[in-house]
Design a protein around this motif. Structure first.
Motif, PDB file in Angstrom:
ATOM      1  N   ARG A 103       0.843  -1.188   0.000  1.00 49.75           N
ATOM      2  CA  ARG A 103       0.000   0.000   0.000  1.00 49.75           C
ATOM      3  C   ARG A 103       0.881   1.241   0.000  1.00 49.75           C
ATOM      4  O   ARG A 103       1.789   1.374   0.799  1.00 49.75           O
ATOM      5  CB  ARG A 103      -0.881  -0.035   1.253  1.00 49.75           C
ATOM      6  N   LYS A 104       0.626   2.134  -0.925  1.00 46.96           N
ATOM      7  CA  LYS A 104       1.375   3.374  -1.003  1.00 46.96           C
ATOM      8  C   LYS A 104       0.948   4.291   0.134  1.00 46.96           C
ATOM      9  O   LYS A 104      -0.236   4.418   0.440  1.00 46.96           O
ATOM     10  CB  LYS A 104       1.148   4.061  -2.351  1.00 46.96           C
ATOM     11  N   LEU A 105       1.948   4.924   0.782  1.00 46.12           N
ATOM     12  CA  LEU A 105       1.652   5.798   1.906  1.00 46.12           C
ATOM     13  C   LEU A 105       0.908   7.038   1.427  1.00 46.12           C
ATOM     14  O   LEU A 105       1.424   7.818   0.630  1.00 46.12           O
ATOM     15  CB  LEU A 105       2.963   6.227   2.584  1.00 46.12           C
ATOM     16  N   PRO A 106      -0.321   7.229   1.882  1.00 48.10           N
ATOM     17  CA  PRO A 106      -1.095   8.404   1.438  1.00 48.10           C
ATOM     18  C   PRO A 106      -0.561   9.662   2.112  1.00 48.10           C
ATOM     19  O   PRO A 106      -0.052   9.630   3.236  1.00 48.10           O
ATOM     20  CB  PRO A 106      -2.524   8.085   1.906  1.00 48.10           C
ATOM     21  N   PRO A 107      -0.644  10.795   1.464  1.00 49.05           N
ATOM     22  CA  PRO A 107      -0.153  12.065   2.022  1.00 49.05           C
ATOM     23  C   PRO A 107      -0.731  12.380   3.389  1.00 49.05           C
ATOM     24  O   PRO A 107      -0.064  13.012   4.213  1.00 49.05           O
ATOM     25  CB  PRO A 107      -0.572  13.100   0.971  1.00 49.05           C
ATOM     26  N   THR A 108      -1.940  11.951   3.651  1.00 45.60           N
ATOM     27  CA  THR A 108      -2.580  12.276   4.935  1.00 45.60           C
ATOM     28  C   THR A 108      -1.911  11.575   6.113  1.00 45.60           C
ATOM     29  O   THR A 108      -2.091  11.975   7.263  1.00 45.60           O
ATOM     30  CB  THR A 108      -4.068  11.863   4.892  1.00 45.60           C
ATOM     31  N   GLU A 109      -1.108  10.518   5.853  1.00 43.95           N
ATOM     32  CA  GLU A 109      -0.454   9.771   6.941  1.00 43.95           C
ATOM     33  C   GLU A 109       1.017  10.147   7.109  1.00 43.95           C
ATOM     34  O   GLU A 109       1.680   9.658   8.019  1.00 43.95           O
ATOM     35  CB  GLU A 109      -0.577   8.261   6.671  1.00 43.95           C
ATOM     36  N   ILE A 110       1.525  10.988   6.227  1.00 44.14           N
ATOM     37  CA  ILE A 110       2.962  11.323   6.265  1.00 44.14           C
ATOM     38  C   ILE A 110       3.346  11.964   7.597  1.00 44.14           C
ATOM     39  O   ILE A 110       4.365  11.600   8.215  1.00 44.14           O
ATOM     40  CB  ILE A 110       3.320  12.258   5.092  1.00 44.14           C
ATOM     41  N   LEU A 111       2.555  12.913   8.071  1.00 44.24           N
ATOM     42  CA  LEU A 111       2.890  13.633   9.305  1.00 44.24           C
ATOM     43  C   LEU A 111       2.997  12.679  10.481  1.00 44.24           C
ATOM     44  O   LEU A 111       3.923  12.784  11.303  1.00 44.24           O
ATOM     45  CB  LEU A 111       1.849  14.706   9.577  1.00 44.24           C
ATOM     46  N   ALA A 112       2.086  11.712  10.575  1.00 43.68           N
ATOM     47  CA  ALA A 112       2.112  10.758  11.687  1.00 43.68           C
ATOM     48  C   ALA A 112       3.375   9.897  11.631  1.00 43.68           C
ATOM     49  O   ALA A 112       3.997   9.607  12.659  1.00 43.68           O
ATOM     50  CB  ALA A 112       0.861   9.877  11.656  1.00 43.68           C
TER      51      ALA A 112
ATOM     52  N   ASP B  40       7.907   6.479  -1.064  1.00 41.01           N
ATOM     53  CA  ASP B  40       6.771   6.846  -1.928  1.00 41.01           C
ATOM     54  C   ASP B  40       6.755   8.331  -2.281  1.00 41.01           C
ATOM     55  O   ASP B  40       6.090   8.727  -3.243  1.00 41.01           O
ATOM     56  CB  ASP B  40       5.453   6.485  -1.231  1.00 41.01           C
ATOM     57  N   HIS B  41       7.494   9.130  -1.492  1.00 38.14           N
ATOM     58  CA  HIS B  41       7.515  10.576  -1.730  1.00 38.14           C
ATOM     59  C   HIS B  41       8.977  11.034  -1.648  1.00 38.14           C
ATOM     60  O   HIS B  41       9.376  11.685  -0.668  1.00 38.14           O
ATOM     61  CB  HIS B  41       6.647  11.311  -0.707  1.00 38.14           C
ATOM     62  N   PRO B  42       9.792  10.692  -2.640  1.00 38.90           N
ATOM     63  CA  PRO B  42      11.247  10.902  -2.567  1.00 38.90           C
ATOM     64  C   PRO B  42      11.672  12.361  -2.483  1.00 38.90           C
ATOM     65  O   PRO B  42      12.822  12.630  -2.152  1.00 38.90           O
ATOM     66  CB  PRO B  42      11.761  10.260  -3.856  1.00 38.90           C
ATOM     67  N   LYS B  43      10.803  13.280  -2.739  1.00 39.49           N
ATOM     68  CA  LYS B  43      11.162  14.698  -2.664  1.00 39.49           C
ATOM     69  C   LYS B  43      10.523  15.387  -1.458  1.00 39.49           C
ATOM     70  O   LYS B  43      10.498  16.625  -1.387  1.00 39.49           O
ATOM     71  CB  LYS B  43      10.744  15.411  -3.953  1.00 39.49           C
ATOM     72  N   HIS B  44      10.043  14.595  -0.499  1.00 41.57           N
ATOM     73  CA  HIS B  44       9.377  15.214   0.642  1.00 41.57           C
ATOM     74  C   HIS B  44      10.422  15.972   1.476  1.00 41.57           C
ATOM     75  O   HIS B  44      11.339  15.367   2.039  1.00 41.57           O
ATOM     76  CB  HIS B  44       8.668  14.169   1.503  1.00 41.57           C
ATOM     77  N   PRO B  45      10.322  17.300   1.601  1.00 40.79           N
ATOM     78  CA  PRO B  45      11.395  18.087   2.224  1.00 40.79           C
ATOM     79  C   PRO B  45      11.614  17.780   3.704  1.00 40.79           C
ATOM     80  O   PRO B  45      12.752  17.742   4.165  1.00 40.79           O
ATOM     81  CB  PRO B  45      10.946  19.535   2.008  1.00 40.79           C
ATOM     82  N   ASP B  46      10.530  17.546   4.445  1.00 39.21           N
ATOM     83  CA  ASP B  46      10.703  17.277   5.877  1.00 39.21           C
ATOM     84  C   ASP B  46      11.400  15.941   6.104  1.00 39.21           C
ATOM     85  O   ASP B  46      12.258  15.827   6.992  1.00 39.21           O
ATOM     86  CB  ASP B  46       9.340  17.291   6.584  1.00 39.21           C
ATOM     87  N   ALA B  47      11.038  14.938   5.328  1.00 44.28           N
ATOM     88  CA  ALA B  47      11.685  13.632   5.460  1.00 44.28           C
ATOM     89  C   ALA B  47      13.161  13.723   5.068  1.00 44.28           C
ATOM     90  O   ALA B  47      14.034  13.130   5.721  1.00 44.28           O
ATOM     91  CB  ALA B  47      10.966  12.597   4.595  1.00 44.28           C
ATOM     92  N   LEU B  48      13.463  14.469   4.016  1.00 44.14           N
ATOM     93  CA  LEU B  48      14.854  14.662   3.596  1.00 44.14           C
ATOM     94  C   LEU B  48      15.638  15.381   4.692  1.00 44.14           C
ATOM     95  O   LEU B  48      16.780  14.999   5.013  1.00 44.14           O
ATOM     96  CB  LEU B  48      14.896  15.481   2.303  1.00 44.14           C
ATOM     97  N   ASN B  49      15.031  16.404   5.273  1.00 39.10           N
ATOM     98  CA  ASN B  49      15.699  17.147   6.336  1.00 39.10           C
ATOM     99  C   ASN B  49      15.980  16.253   7.546  1.00 39.10           C
ATOM    100  O   ASN B  49      17.086  16.285   8.116  1.00 39.10           O
ATOM    101  CB  ASN B  49      14.833  18.345   6.751  1.00 39.10           C
ATOM    102  N   MET B  50      15.007  15.448   7.931  1.00 37.12           N
ATOM    103  CA  MET B  50      15.181  14.580   9.093  1.00 37.12           C
ATOM    104  C   MET B  50      16.233  13.498   8.841  1.00 37.12           C
ATOM    105  O   MET B  50      17.000  13.135   9.739  1.00 37.12           O
ATOM    106  CB  MET B  50      13.847  13.941   9.495  1.00 37.12           C
ATOM    107  N   MET B  51      16.305  12.989   7.616  1.00 35.35           N
ATOM    108  CA  MET B  51      17.371  12.043   7.272  1.00 35.35           C
ATOM    109  C   MET B  51      18.738  12.721   7.396  1.00 35.35           C
ATOM    110  O   MET B  51      19.720  12.112   7.828  1.00 35.35           O
ATOM    111  CB  MET B  51      17.175  11.513   5.855  1.00 35.35           C
ATOM    112  N   GLY B  52      18.783  13.997   7.037  1.00 35.02           N
ATOM    113  CA  GLY B  52      20.030  14.740   7.183  1.00 35.02           C
ATOM    114  C   GLY B  52      20.454  14.866   8.633  1.00 35.02           C
ATOM    115  O   GLY B  52      21.641  14.730   8.963  1.00 35.02           O
TER     116      GLY B  52
END
Length: 532
Positions: A9-18, A45-57
């Protein structure tokens, strides 16, 4: 038909924050693998998501992988170029990467977006200082201090910049305030030792010894504090106790140094750079007289010599530049193939030599665009005088010499970086000094008339005569300002930063005698040079 085993199941945008919140909670709990899994779940599923990229950094930065961290932060900034948090994190990782210029450019953008963010100004101060721009560093710290005047940790960082700018009393006041408040105590004590000459009644040396008894002191901070305590005890003329601190600092962090490989490298240099080899290449380089190379052992008077020279209105000091070593490395010095350097020098063309020389001259121009001469006082350029003579056949070379015992003991009492592994014990230090002396004797034979030997003791005995001799060697007219070098306002960041702010004094001559009972291994290693 969809495969039920491989489909997901692809992660829907509404669940990203959680998901990101779960990752952040795991990261704050020190569960980094779990946190990374959550962030990567988003990025899958969202390779350009800025918050996820920042947190990985941020995870990569905590894992001491700044290059990877910067990669993530750059991707985050690409998605949201005006996000001050992402830019600040990128600037921090660039600084940890030892890319201070990039960090400065990034952090300057943040100061425009959020001029009241204290950490940005403080980090900018660190970056400016790392690049040697201490006036700019102080300006950044002043901005931070104005926003948070009660932060003593910040004040201690700022005081370290004041030391490099020669404002010793101002720095000492800050360090004492921090010590009294028990804030950054070890760091403040280390700073105080650089800014102040301790009197017999000063309480700080005893406080340093007490602090060294604490088991939870960071090893690197402990080592620096031992050197500070040694210096403080020596100021109070308790030389035996001081030597114990210096020797203990060495024992606690034993550094390996392959003296045999070093001797072999020096021998290869002697075999390559013969007088005939250098004479045959004397027309390859740039004929300019602009560079002045001040070389010698560390603690031999190179900083004092540069300060005298740079007091002349037509001479600028560039401090210790690593650029000549970088050029040598590009030509193969230090390569696993130890013959590569020689092969490249043998086939060096005029075009190649002048291109390398131009690169170096561009560095000097950044330090001064107008001075007729610019001083590079990297002591260990003595190892590279053959290359220097080819690239700059008309450059002045000044070799600083000092009593061998005084030079080595002064080295031993300093908190040098790991690059100075020969400074790990007295025997090794003496052996290294002999190798240095042997190579300098070779340069004298291979470069007749090219090297001015300047003895520290002669400078102490007759300052004016020795100073006039230095200026005459540069080809410039004498200027009386060179006799008041301590008044020259310029950046000094070497361990001699305190001494060059004082008039000439004679207490550093035969200073080794204060430690004489402990110096048997050094004297034996130096042999006949112990009396030179």
């Amino acid at each position: 038909m969809e495969n039920p085993i491989t489909s997901r199941r692809k992660l829907p945008p509404t669940e990203i924050l959680a998901v990101l919140k779960r990752g952040l909670m795991a990261q704050q709990a020190g569960e980094f693998q779990r946190a990374e899994f959550q962030y990567q779940t988003v990025l899958r599923d969202h390779p350009k998501h800025p918050d996820a990229l920042n947190m990985m950094g941020t995870i990569a930065l905590e894992a001491k992988k700044p290059a990877i961290a910067s990669g993530y932060f750059r991707k985050a900034v690409k998605q949201m170029p005006r996000n001050a948090i992402f830019l600040f994190n990128l600037g921090c990782s660039q600084l940890v990467e030892r890319k201070p210029q990039l960090a400065i450019e990034t952090l300057r953008k943040v100061t425009l977006m959020q001029p009241s963010h204290v950490k940005t100004w403080a980090t900018l101060g660190k970056a400016e200082a790392a690049l040697g721009k201490h006036d700019a560093a102080l300006d950044a710290y002043d901005h931070a201090a104005a926003l948070n005047p009660d932060d003593l940790r910040l004040a201690v960082e700022r005081a370290e910049v004041l030391v490099n700018l020669g404002r010793m009393e101002d720095a000492a006041d800050v360090f004492r305030t921090a010590i009294a408040a028990d804030v950054e105590t070890a760091r403040a004590m280390i700073g105080l030792s650089m800014a102040h000459k301790f009197r017999p009644e000063d309480p700080e040396p005893a406080q340093m010894l007490a602090l060294l008894q604490q088991d939870d002191l960071d090893p690197s901070r402990r080592r620096a504090l031992r050197y500070a305590a040694g210096k403080a005890l020596a100021d109070q003329k308790d030389f035996d106790a001081a030597f114990v601190q210096f020797a203990t600092a060495k024992d606690e962090t034993k550094e390996s140094f392959a003296i045999d490989l070093h001797r072999e490298a020096f021998q290869q240099r002697k075999e390559l750079f013969t007088a005939d080899f250098l004479a045959a290449r004397s027309s390859l380089g740039n004929p300019t007289k602009r560079p002045i190379f001040v070389v010698g052992m560390p603690r031999s008077g190179t900083t004092l010599t540069e300060q005298i020279l740079a007091s002349h209105p037509q001479i600028a000091g560039a401090a210790e530049l690593s650029n000549m070593r970088q050029i040598a490395g590009e030509l193969g010095l230090g390569n696993v193939d130890r013959s590569l350097f020689a092969r490249n020098l043998e086939k060096l063309t005029e075009g190649q030599a002048r291109k390398l020389a131009s690169r170096y001259l561009a560095v000097l121009k950044r330090h001064s665009a107008t001075a007729q001469r610019v001083v590079d006082k990297m002591p260990h350029n003595y190892e590279l005088l053959g290359l220097i003579a080819i690239l700059f056949p008309n450059a002045q070379i000044i070799h600083c010499q000092r009593d061998a015992m005084d030079t080595c003991v002064s080295c031993f009492t300093q908190h040098f970086s790991e690059a100075h592994g020969y400074n790990g014990d007295l025997r090794m230090l003496g052996q290294y000094y002999r190798a240095y002396h042997d190579l300098m004797s070779h340069w004298d034979r291979a470069l007749p008339g090219r090297i001015l030997h300047s003895r520290y003791e002669d400078l102490i005995k007759d300052q004016e005569s020795a100073s006039r001799r230095l200026i005459a060697w540069t080809g410039l007219e004498w200027d009386e300002a060179c006799l008041s070098f301590q008044k020259t306002e310029r950046l000094v960041t070497t361990p001699s930063r305190w001494q060059v702010r004082q008039p000439i004094y004679k207490t550093s001559v035969k200073k080794w005698e204060n430690y004489a009972p402990h110096l048997g291994p050094l004297k034996k290693a130096l042999g006949s040079l112990a009396d030179v």
